[in-house]
Design a protein around this motif. Structure first.
Motif, PDB file in Angstrom:
ATOM      1  N   ASP A  34       9.212  36.370 -25.379  1.00 25.18           N
ATOM      2  CA  ASP A  34       7.830  36.549 -24.933  1.00 25.18           C
ATOM      3  C   ASP A  34       6.941  35.859 -25.965  1.00 25.18           C
ATOM      4  OD1 ASP A  34       5.585  37.408 -23.543  1.00 25.18           O
ATOM      5  OD2 ASP A  34       5.516  39.323 -24.595  1.00 25.18           O
ATOM      6  N   ARG A  36       3.916  34.165 -27.149  1.00 23.31           N
ATOM      7  CA  ARG A  36       2.506  34.075 -26.755  1.00 23.31           C
ATOM      8  C   ARG A  36       1.688  33.179 -27.676  1.00 23.31           C
ATOM      9  NH1 ARG A  36       2.037  35.417 -21.568  1.00 23.31           N
ATOM     10  NH2 ARG A  36       3.539  37.043 -21.143  1.00 23.31           N
ATOM     11  N   GLY A  76       3.253  32.330 -19.820  1.00 22.09           N
ATOM     12  CA  GLY A  76       4.639  32.631 -20.193  1.00 22.09           C
ATOM     13  C   GLY A  76       5.623  31.638 -19.601  1.00 22.09           C
TER      14      GLY A  76
END
Length: 97
Positions: A34, A36, A76
């Protein structure tokens, strides 16, 4: 991260058998991640290079191969832009592909 163009990786490792295991490993880790921000990627891949247009260059198999992705952190998603040998990478402009 959702990674677009897995077929390109498969096609590459069919021609370059030594790249299969490292590319599969990268794909498995990246698809579970994940990320970011660039800092998130950098913590997982110290040798990743960040260039213009949200491109990230990953060294694969001890820098024998290069993988360039365009990252959309807010969505994402990663779009595979290039996979090739180090020599092939030297002939492209990774920020424009």
């Amino acid at each position: 991260m959702r990674i677009i163009a897995l077929g390109v990786l498969r096609e590459f490792w069919t021609k370059h058998r030594a790249a299969e295991v490292p590319l599969r490993s990268w794909y498995a880790e990246a698809s579970r991640a994940d990320w970011r921000s660039p800092a998130n990627i950098q913590s997982a891949y110290r040798n990743a290079s960040f260039i213009a247009n949200n491109r990230v260059v990953f060294n694969i198999k001890g820098n024998d191969y290069r993988l360039v992705v365009a990252v959309h952190y807010n969505r994402g998603m990663m779009y595979l832009r290039f996979v090739g040998t180090h020599r092939e990478y030297d002939r492209i402009d990774a920020s424009k592909i």
